[in-house]
Structure formats: C-alpha cells, structure tokens
Design a protein around this motif. Sequence first.
Motif, PDB file in Angstrom:
ATOM      1  N   SER A 107     -32.529 -11.179 -40.994  1.00 18.03           N
ATOM      2  CA  SER A 107     -33.136  -9.924 -40.474  1.00 18.03           C
ATOM      3  C   SER A 107     -34.042 -10.173 -39.177  1.00 18.03           C
ATOM      4  O   SER A 107     -34.647 -11.195 -39.017  1.00 18.03           O
ATOM      5  N   VAL A 108     -34.168  -9.486 -38.306  1.00 22.59           N
ATOM      6  CA  VAL A 108     -35.008  -9.709 -37.198  1.00 22.59           C
ATOM      7  C   VAL A 108     -36.476  -9.713 -37.608  1.00 22.59           C
ATOM      8  O   VAL A 108     -37.255 -10.317 -37.088  1.00 22.59           O
ATOM      9  N   GLN A 109     -36.547  -8.778 -38.700  1.00 24.54           N
ATOM     10  CA  GLN A 109     -38.254  -8.559 -38.957  1.00 24.54           C
ATOM     11  C   GLN A 109     -38.562  -9.901 -39.755  1.00 24.54           C
ATOM     12  O   GLN A 109     -39.607 -10.404 -39.747  1.00 24.54           O
ATOM     13  N   ASP A 110     -37.723 -10.790 -40.532  1.00 25.21           N
ATOM     14  CA  ASP A 110     -37.999 -12.033 -40.974  1.00 25.21           C
ATOM     15  C   ASP A 110     -38.313 -12.953 -39.976  1.00 25.21           C
ATOM     16  O   ASP A 110     -39.161 -13.780 -40.126  1.00 25.21           O
ATOM     17  N   PHE A 111     -37.595 -12.961 -39.009  1.00 25.76           N
ATOM     18  CA  PHE A 111     -37.790 -14.008 -37.640  1.00 25.76           C
ATOM     19  C   PHE A 111     -38.950 -13.582 -36.970  1.00 25.76           C
ATOM     20  O   PHE A 111     -39.912 -14.447 -36.892  1.00 25.76           O
ATOM     21  N   ASN A 112     -39.416 -12.274 -36.840  1.00 22.94           N
ATOM     22  CA  ASN A 112     -40.549 -11.952 -36.199  1.00 22.94           C
ATOM     23  C   ASN A 112     -41.701 -12.327 -37.374  1.00 22.94           C
ATOM     24  O   ASN A 112     -42.974 -12.676 -36.821  1.00 22.94           O
ATOM     25  N   ASP A 113     -41.831 -12.363 -38.557  1.00 23.13           N
ATOM     26  CA  ASP A 113     -42.858 -12.778 -39.214  1.00 23.13           C
ATOM     27  C   ASP A 113     -42.879 -14.260 -39.430  1.00 23.13           C
ATOM     28  O   ASP A 113     -44.066 -14.884 -39.303  1.00 23.13           O
ATOM     29  N   PHE A 114     -42.015 -14.783 -39.361  1.00 18.99           N
ATOM     30  CA  PHE A 114     -42.062 -16.455 -38.916  1.00 18.99           C
ATOM     31  C   PHE A 114     -42.835 -16.581 -37.728  1.00 18.99           C
ATOM     32  O   PHE A 114     -43.676 -17.666 -37.998  1.00 18.99           O
ATOM     33  N   LEU A 115     -42.517 -15.929 -36.585  1.00 17.83           N
ATOM     34  CA  LEU A 115     -43.163 -16.383 -35.372  1.00 17.83           C
ATOM     35  C   LEU A 115     -44.581 -15.984 -35.529  1.00 17.83           C
ATOM     36  O   LEU A 115     -45.612 -16.867 -34.634  1.00 17.83           O
ATOM     37  N   LYS A 116     -45.102 -15.171 -36.438  1.00 13.76           N
ATOM     38  CA  LYS A 116     -46.516 -15.155 -36.485  1.00 13.76           C
ATOM     39  C   LYS A 116     -47.068 -16.317 -37.430  1.00 13.76           C
ATOM     40  O   LYS A 116     -48.474 -16.601 -36.831  1.00 13.76           O
ATOM     41  N   THR A 117     -46.506 -16.883 -37.896  1.00 13.24           N
ATOM     42  CA  THR A 117     -47.112 -18.218 -38.672  1.00 13.24           C
ATOM     43  C   THR A 117     -47.171 -19.288 -37.738  1.00 13.24           C
ATOM     44  O   THR A 117     -47.712 -20.356 -38.228  1.00 13.24           O
ATOM     45  N   ILE A 118     -46.693 -19.557 -36.625  1.00  9.61           N
ATOM     46  CA  ILE A 118     -46.520 -20.499 -35.694  1.00  9.61           C
ATOM     47  C   ILE A 118     -47.763 -20.656 -34.908  1.00  9.61           C
ATOM     48  O   ILE A 118     -48.211 -19.835 -34.441  1.00  9.61           O
TER      49      ILE A 118
END
Length: 491
Positions: free
Chosen positions: A480-491
Amino acid sequence: MFPKETDNKVLNCESTLMLKNQCAFLNNSSSILCRYYSDEVKSGIFDLPRTCVDKGIRQARERKESHVFASNHGENIDNKMSRVRYSDSKNDQRHREVTENKTVEYINRETCHSQTSMKSQSDSNANQALTKNPDENIDPQVHTENQTHPNLTDYSIENESVTVVAQDPSNELPLSELEGDWSREMSWVASQETRDVLLPPIDAAEIDVFAPELRPSFNFAAYINKSPTLQQMVKLGVDLSQWEKRREVGNFILRLDFEADMKHYITFLHDIGVPAEGLGRWLTVNPFIFREQLEDLEARVNYLEVMGFTPAQITRIVTQNPYWLLFSTVKIDHRLGFFQHTFELTGNEVRALATKQPRLITVRFSNIKQTCFSVLEEMGFTKSEMKSLLLSKPRLWLANGVSLMRRFDFAHNVMGLSHDQLLQFPHVLTSREFRLKQRHSYLKSIGRAQYNPKLPGYVSPKQLVAGDDVFFCTVVAKTSVQDFNDFLKTI
C-alpha cells in the motif's frame, strides 16, 4: 560685530579698512531707514500699529548710535595705524558689497510687509463702509482715493533718498482671472464627490491627465497600456515576465512595431510548422528571432531540406529548439559533422539524433566532450556502447556530469546493475538520485530488491523508476501507499 576699545591689541590693515567702510555705509543706511520710516508714517501711507512703528524707529536709532561709535573708533585706529600700507583692496570691496546687499534686502522685506498690511486694511475699510451705508451714493473718485493706495513695488537708494514708484491699479488682473471661477470650481468638486470611483472614466483621455509620464522601469507594466506591440504579444501567449528577466530584451522589443517588424516573422514560423498555440511559448524562449534577417532564416530552413530532413523533422527541430534558427548554416553543418565523426554515426543516425534531441546539437562542445570522457573513462563503457547510449538516451549528454556520475555509481555499485542492463534500461541514469534511492531501499526492506531476470521475483529497472508512487506500490512493490510513506519517515 564691532570691536571693543583696546589699547593693547593691534589690528591688521585689512580688518581696519573693512571696519571703516562698513561703519560709514551702515551709518548712512541707518539714517535713511530711520527717516524713511518716520516720513512714511507721518504721511499716512503706512497704516501700521503704533507699537510696530516705534519699535522699528527705536531699533534704527540704536543701530545708528552703535554705528557712530564704531565709526569714531575706526577713525582712531586709522590714525594710529597710518604708517601701515593698505593692501588687498578687492577683498574690502567684496565685503562692502555684501553689506550693501544685506541692507537692501532688509528694506525690501519691510516694504513688502507694509504693502501686504496696507492692502488688507484697505479691503476691510471698504467692506465696513459698504455695510454701514448700503444706500448711500458714493463718489467713484472719492471712493477710489480712500480705498486704493499705491503699491510699493520699486525702490532705489540714491544720494540718501528713497524713490517709491506707484503701480497703476488698472493694470491689475481681475480676481476671477487670478483664482478662477469659484462657482464652476465648486460645481465640479460636488460632481466629483458624488461620482463612484469604481466607474470607468467617461473619456479614456482623462487618465493621461492624472497619470505620470512614462519613466524607465524594471518591467513591462508601465508600458503595456501604451504599447500595441506588447498587447499583441500577450494575445499570442507570450510570457512577458520571462522577457523581463533577460538583459536587453525590454529595450529591444519596445522599439519594434508589430505590423512592420514582427508580423512577417510570425507568419514565417507558422509556415514552417510551428502551431499557433505554440507561438507564445516559442517567442518567450527566443525573442531574438526578430533581430535576424528573414532571408537568413529561410536559407537555414532550406539547408535542412537539402541535407535530407523531412518537413516533419524540420518542424520538430524548430519547435523543440527555438535557438536552432539563430545559428548560421556554417555552424549547424560544423556541429552535425562533429557528432558524426566523434560517435561514428551515419547520415540517417545524424538526422535521427538531431530530430530526437535538437537541443543537443546547439550545446557547447566542452560539455559534450566532458560527458564523453566520463562515459568512457569513469563509467567504463566502450565506444560502441557510448554510441548506443547516445542514440537511445541523448538526454544523458545534457545532464550535469557530477550528478550523472553519482547516479551511475549507485545503480552499478549499490543496486548491482551491469553495463548491459544499463544499456538496456538507460532510464535509470536519467532518473533523479533521491527517487532511485528511496524506491530501492523500500524494496530491499520488504525483500523484493531483485533485478536479475534469471531469478524469481524479478523487478524491471525500467518499472522501478517509472510512474508515480501509486504505480510503484501497487505494481512493483505489491504494497500500500501508506506503508511506503511510513517507511519514508524512517529514512
């Protein structure tokens, strides 16, 4: 300032002579001023308050006494210093003239002040007389003598006398001509107060009365309402704000006439294939087309026809690269020959390259040579591989050499893509570096960073950099797009 009496101080020759001359003149002028005030007050010409007259006479007498004392003192000093030779007579004359001018200015101010007071007093007396006796028959001659006084406008000081010249009252302009018609002015003011300021003017020429003159400006806003040329450019879709950012474009365009200097060029561009809706963007990029001769532009288009370019290819070249027509036929021929010899291209390949990326032909040779060095020496491609990259992605030679090298380093050393894969998918080298890193890191976190076509779970490098985040998450990552956005917050 006058010196005090002293026996110990010795004055120089210049100050002694200056003091003597000033004292003599001021003594003379003060006596004139005193007699002038007393005679005029006695004759009734000046109608001033008695306190002001007494004060002026008293001040004049005090100046006269001080001047007499200073004059005597100057004579005593002159007797003591008779043995000294006088010099520099020009400076003494200059100081004397300054003193005379100050005295004349003082008498001028007093005369003007008296004239104003006299006029106001005479007007008030006339109003009182008309108010008290409205039905009384007044003799015109007597009324004129009682109400009109001579205007003191000219005077001269000669031989200790003042000459007062009276001005003829018949020469004075009527009050209506000096100050305007009061009724008409008030009616105009009343009409302006009731009028809505948001309404357009009755006559367009009224704006010119209130608008200032056109002065040097930093933008076209001051000229757009006055220049038919700019108005026609706006109708074509030209972005004037882009012209303002470029040097010399404003001064050059404002001197042109649309019918005489620009219309033929626009017709020429439309005839060679530039669409009408694209003329505004084309002229925004290249307004210097109006500096070229129309015959030269036709010769450059004819050169492309002779070199085997089709009308469709010519239209694409001129539309995609507006600066192409600024280069002469000699320069274009030299640049096409450079690409043909450097990359060992055929005639059809040269025409295909010029049609696919027309901007590349007009780029500086130094940038082309630098990119060629990076591809051959730093990236490790061969000449044939470099030619393949050029024909498939000529945009690589328009990119910055440093950023291109960073993208190649990440794709080859971190992602593990070989030279053959980069030749097969050159889109990876044209993608933005941060986008490539984000998507590869996310696929690696979920265990799908597999770019070997011989192994299961293969991910195409072309799909990795293609599309938006929704396409990447649903098609490539299968999340999902939400999972990808949550991952970007950890970078």
